[in-house]
Motif scaffolding. Structure first.
Motif: not given
Lengths: 444, 177
Positions: B133-156
């Protein structure tokens, strides 16, 4: 941050109420009465049993016994007293295993730098406080019961010369080890060494409560390492002397490991029982389920270990089929002992293995208690099968005497442990790892 | 091919990541997944991940190994071609001598079965396209992912929470499988 971390442990003290004392005294007295009634039953049925098992008339029987006695030289006619002493030895040894198992548990957790067990360390310490009483009971066996239980002891008392009648080559060749000096001094000496280590570790732990600091932990670490080293040898020697020498013509090199497996699994099970008991009484609120889960893992793992060692001992002897080794299992595969022999494996390996396999089982107090009861009863049976066939033989059985003796011992053991718990705080509050134990987490 | 629109928050510190997870779930937004280069304590609990069923698979594989061990030896040594080895019985009474092989096969089946199941479930089988997902995830960063399609318009809301909890980078990503 919203995580709930425990950062402080409140002091807690266990109060041994008079009610508990009364109940335990009652348990002890009931056990004694049962044992006495059982002993009387055994006494009255002993000669009857003799009569029914053989068609010989009494004079013929006596003559035959004398003939056998003259031939092997050391046959001590068994009486009902043999069964009483065999029982006493079995329970002395069994309850001593709990105590020394708890001591080993403390030591091994120090040496491994384990933090999870700190909150229940005082329970293990209180259990190891039973050792002095265990010493007394073992000395009682050495003083009064040895001639009844150990036939090799009767043999060495007679001092046979080679070639003379009654000379036993095997027992004679083992006399460098199985002799009066080693037996009567060695066994108490070994338990005294353990008591010494127990006293040192306990004193360090109590001083740590008062002063705090890491130096007590470091010293305990060194004592624990020394104890484990010494324990490995001393426990082996003790198990050979007290247990394996009942069948003195037989030997097994894995026997002490087998006894160690029993020690650890029963010790951990008893610690689990005390933890759950104190929790049910409103103490030890801080102890998380994860600690009990880990105790359950130990019970599970060491039941498997016991099964492994049991099979290692049985399989090799069964496969090789050498007379001097197979005699032990021959005695235990008679119609009288065979059902118990098979039950032993089921209770100590198969049932704990299947019951405790699932994660939720190890976190459920009820399931843990069922499995723990099976383990404790199973290893009681294990002890029974170690002691009885060689000492009492066909006259043995599980009756009021056996149950009563165990109940009486259990009363004393529980009293000593609870009394020991009430003598100090329930938590070693200045132990460096205590917060690690309180926040112990084994994951989802 | 499954397409997934993901919102990715990149974190530097595990505590902030957990904070983000807690705040998102408080708003009723389910976290799709987290990627960490090292185990983060309590993260699985806060994400509401159900316990793995891998152990059930292990038990089934183990039972299979146990049965095949017994069937193998009984079939050969009792039914098909009974042999007298060292005077041992050639009936079910030879059970003790079967224990080692049965034990080994149980372990073998459990280990292999669990390994294969694990690789299958975590999409690490041979031929599966890697998805970074992000090249930095193989190094020292942590990723948090949210599925955009499952949000009911509260992406903001999601973007705001990610920002407020200390994500150093927030991106959209289309996952191709």
């Amino acid at each position: 941050m919203e995580h709930h971390y425990i950062t402080e442990i409140q002091d807690e003290k266990y109060l041994l109420t008079n009610k508990t004392k009364g109940i335990l005294a009652l348990v002890f007295v009931v056990g004694l009465i049962l044992a006495a009634v059982g002993a009387m039953n055994v006494k009255s049925q002993w000669n009857e049993h003799d009569g029914s098992s053989t068609t010989l008339t009494k004079t013929e029987k006596t003559e035959e016994t004398h003939a056998v006695a003259n031939k092997t030289g050391h046959v001590h006619e068994k009486s009902w007293v043999t069964r009483v002493w065999a029982n006493f030895l079995m329970n002395s040894y069994y309850f001593m295993l709990f105590a020394v198992g708890a001591l080993f548990f403390i030591a091994v957790n120090y040496v491994a730098n384990a933090g999870w067990s700190v909150l229940i360390k005082r329970i293990a310490e209180a259990m190891s406080g039973y050792l002095p009483f265990a010493l007394l009971t073992i000395i009682a066996v050495l003083a009064f019961g040895k001639n009844e239980i150990y036939h090799w002891y009767q043999y060495i008392s007679n001092d046979f010369k080679e070639g003379s009648e009654g000379f036993d080559k095997i027992l004679n060749s083992k006399m460098w080890f199985l002799n009066k000096g080693y037996f009567l001094i060695g066994v108490p000496a070994i338990i005294c060494i353990w008591i010494l280590f127990r006293t040192m570790l306990r004193r360090l732990s109590l001083n740590e409560d008062k002063e705090g600091g890491v130096k007590f932990f470091n010293t305990s670490f060194r004592y624990s390492a020394a104890f484990i080293f010494i324990f490995a040898f001393s426990f082996s020697i003790l198990s050979w002397m007290l247990m394996m020498s009942i069948d003195a013509h037989w030997f097994s090199t894995i026997f002490s490991v087998y006894n160690f497996a029993i020690t650890f699994v029963t010790g951990v099970t008893v610690i689990m029982f005390f933890t759950l008991y104190l929790k049910s009484q409103g103490y030890l609120e801080v102890v998380p389920d994860d600690v009990i889960h880990d105790l359950g893992k130990y019970m599970f793992a060491f039941s498997i270990f016991w099964g492994y060692i049991w099979l290692s001992q049985f399989l090799l002897i069964w496969y090789a089929n050498l007379p001097e080794e197979a005699v032990y299992f021959n005695e235990r595969l008679t119609p009288q002992f065979k059902p118990l022999f098979l039950t032993n494996v089921v209770m100590n390996f198969a049932l704990p293995f299947l019951i405790l396999m699932m994660r939720n089982a190890k976190r459920n107090p009820t399931v843990l208690m069922v499995a723990g009861s099976i383990i404790l009863l199973g290893h009681w049976l294990d002890m029974y099968l170690m002691v009885m066939p060689g000492s009492v033989g066909e006259h043995s059985g599980i009756g009021l005497l056996e149950i009563g003796t165990t109940v009486a011992f259990a009363g004393i053991f529980i009293f000593i442990v609870l009394w020991g718990l009430s003598r100090a705080g329930l938590y070693p509050k200045n132990h460096p790892y205590i917060l690690e134990s309180a926040n112990h987490d084994v994951g989802v | 091919m499954l397409r997934k629109n993901l919102i990715i928050g990149v974190y530097k510190e595990p505590d902030k990541l957990i904070d983000g997870v807690i705040k998102l779930r408080k708003q009723g937004i389910e976290v799709f997944d987290c990627f960490t280069p090292f185990p983060v304590h309590n993260l699985d609990r806060e994400m509401g991940i159900k316990r793995t069923r891998l152990t059930v698979g292990a038990f089934i594989c183990g039972s299979l190994g146990f049965l095949s061990g017994l069937v193998l030896q009984f079939g050969m040594m009792v039914f098909d071609w009974p042999m007298n080895i060292g005077g041992k019985p050639d009936s079910y009474l030879m059970l003790p001598s079967m224990v080692p092989v049965t034990f080994e096969l149980t372990i073998l089946f459990t280990a292999f079965g669990m390994g294969i199941l694990f690789f299958y479930k975590s999409r690490m089988l041979h031929g599966v396209r890697e998805d970074i997902l992000d090249i930095r995830q193989t190094d020292d960063t942590l990723l948090l992912t949210v599925e955009a399609d499952k949000l009911n318009g509260n992406k903001q809301d999601v973007l705001e929470i990610l920002k407020n909890t200390g994500a150093i980078d927030i991106r959209d990503h289309i996952r191709q499988h």
